[in-house]
Enzyme design. Structure first.
Site, PDB file in Angstrom:
ATOM      1  N   ASP A  91     -11.300   2.544   4.594  1.00 23.04           N
ATOM      2  CA  ASP A  91     -11.461   1.086   4.582  1.00 23.04           C
ATOM      3  C   ASP A  91     -12.930   0.680   4.608  1.00 23.04           C
ATOM      4  OD1 ASP A  91      -9.467  -0.737   4.159  1.00 23.04           O
ATOM      5  OD2 ASP A  91      -8.710  -0.717   6.206  1.00 23.04           O
ATOM      6  N   LYS A 136       0.816  -1.213   0.000  1.00 21.87           N
ATOM      7  CA  LYS A 136       0.000   0.000   0.000  1.00 21.87           C
ATOM      8  C   LYS A 136       0.850   1.262   0.000  1.00 21.87           C
ATOM      9  CE  LYS A 136      -3.794  -2.453   2.206  1.00 21.87           C
ATOM     10  NZ  LYS A 136      -4.431  -2.838   3.478  1.00 21.87           N
ATOM     11  N   GLN A 187      -4.651  -1.162   9.967  1.00 22.20           N
ATOM     12  CA  GLN A 187      -4.491  -2.501   9.412  1.00 22.20           C
ATOM     13  C   GLN A 187      -5.089  -3.542  10.364  1.00 22.20           C
ATOM     14  OE1 GLN A 187      -3.237  -3.211   6.274  1.00 22.20           O
ATOM     15  NE2 GLN A 187      -4.016  -5.247   6.704  1.00 22.20           N
TER      16      GLN A 187
END
Length: 367
Positions: free
Chosen positions: A194, A127, A171
């Site tokens: 997200d 990423k 994450q």
């Protein structure tokens, strides 16, 4: 007030009498007498029903007999997620450049990683690299796996308040000692690129509602299907796995696209038979080679979200990634299948950057 209390006592007395004495009835009933100490409802809370999905050890492919048969030659088309993601990221890079030239600003993405899970390290590394390639500013914060909740919350709050940051990536999954739900609640809805904020998931679930951000991996799966010419409307789809990160939002998104969706999880009886009826299979169980060739309907489209690290000293980082699907068998049954790596993974990153770009455009009122 006295009248209300009197009526309540009469109703309670009548109810007790009815339970004790019973009433004539022509229907068969189940008598569940309870004393006054019991709550009105005895159904447990939904949270108390949440059990960890522990998948059984892989069965032999011969144990399940079905009409699905593998041919000796590969028949499936390979859905090249890496190539499709590359096209999308090229367009994102152009938009970022246009934003910089027009208003002197670029999108900003903050990444928070807690602990050192190998798969998470791979995702985060890719990423950050993708941000560099597209011109998106990135900021990385790493925390020890045994850090306290307050440390994660403080980092999140700092990025929430930073106007140069338009997307925050926490994450997942987090170490077990951290309250994932509590931490995610702290995240700004406007920066939840997200798509895991409860309001985003809620709006995804409700017809007529549009979330600010669709979760990246499910969004990438749908994009792969559409760009591969796969019809979703009216098709039978099976989602294997029901995590908040992939399985749940994928099933919701497929429903929004008018598929008839079944969810298979670790407690499902006969998962092979259910999966073998699907036109579209999306698997995100996190179990290497769980889905064998005889789980699949001939001609099905298979999207393998699984990215399971397998020890391999010959690889650069000491391990390799494998999917949930036995790829060698699936390509002889399915009409199309995603490889691992090179399938869903690059699309997840492309969708993350797309969401971050959208967030920056919204913040700067840039069109």
């Amino acid at each position: 007030m006295m009248l209300a209390r009197t009526m309540m006592r009469r109703v309670a007395a009548a109810c007790k009498k009815g339970v004790r004495n019973g009433t004539p009835s022509t229907t068969r009933t189940i008598n569940t007498q309870m004393d006054d100490s019991y709550p009105i409802l005895i159904s447990p809370s939904l949270v108390s029903l949440d059990l960890p999905d522990i998948w059984p050890t892989n069965s032999s492919p011969n144990e399940f007999r079905s009409t699905c048969r593998c041919s000796n030659e590969q028949t499936a088309a390979i859905i090249d997620g890496k190539s499709i993601a590359g096209e999308i990221m090229s367009r994102i890079a152009c938009e970022v450049w246009r934003m910089k030239e027009s208003i002197g600003r670029v999108p900003g993405l903050a990444v928070i990683m807690v602990g050192q899970r190998r798969d998470s390290q791979t995702y985060v590394r890719n990423k950050i690299k993708a941000c560099e390639e597209t011109g998106i500013k990135s900021s990385m914060t790493e925390l020890h796996g045994n850090c306290k909740e307050d440390e994660v919350v403080n980092v999140l709050s700092r990025f929430n308040a930073d106007p140069s940051i338009h997307g925050i990536l926490l994450q997942l999954p987090l170490p077990q000692h951290l309250d994932e739900e509590k931490i995610l609640d702290v995240m700004s809805l406007e920066k939840d690129v997200d798509g895991f904020h409860p309001l985003n998931i809620g709006n995804l679930a409700m017809r007529g509602r549009q979330p600010l951000f669709i979760p990246c991996t499910p969004k990438g799966c749908i994009e792969l299907l559409m760009r591969s010419g796969v019809e979703i409307m009216g098709k039978k789809a099976v989602v294997i796995g029901r995590s908040n990160i992939v399985g749940l939002p994928t099933s919701l998104l497929l429903q929004r696209h008018h598929a008839t969706v079944s969810i298979v999880h670790a407690f499902t009886k006969n998962p092979e038979q259910i999966t073998c009826e699907a036109d579209i299979v999306v698997t995100a169980a996190g179990v290497p080679n769980l889905v064998r060739g005889n789980w699949l309907k001939p001609g099905a489209v298979v999207i393998d979200v699984g990215t399971n690290p397998i020890e391999d000293p010959s690889c650069e980082f000491g391990y390799r990634l494998t999917g949930d699907v036995c790829y060698e068998e699936a390509v002889r049954v399915a009409s199309a299948v995603t490889p691992v790596p090179g399938g869903v993974g690059p699309m997840t990153i492309a969708m993350l950057l797309s969401n971050t770009l959208d967030s920056a455009k919204r913040a700067y009122d840039f069109t």
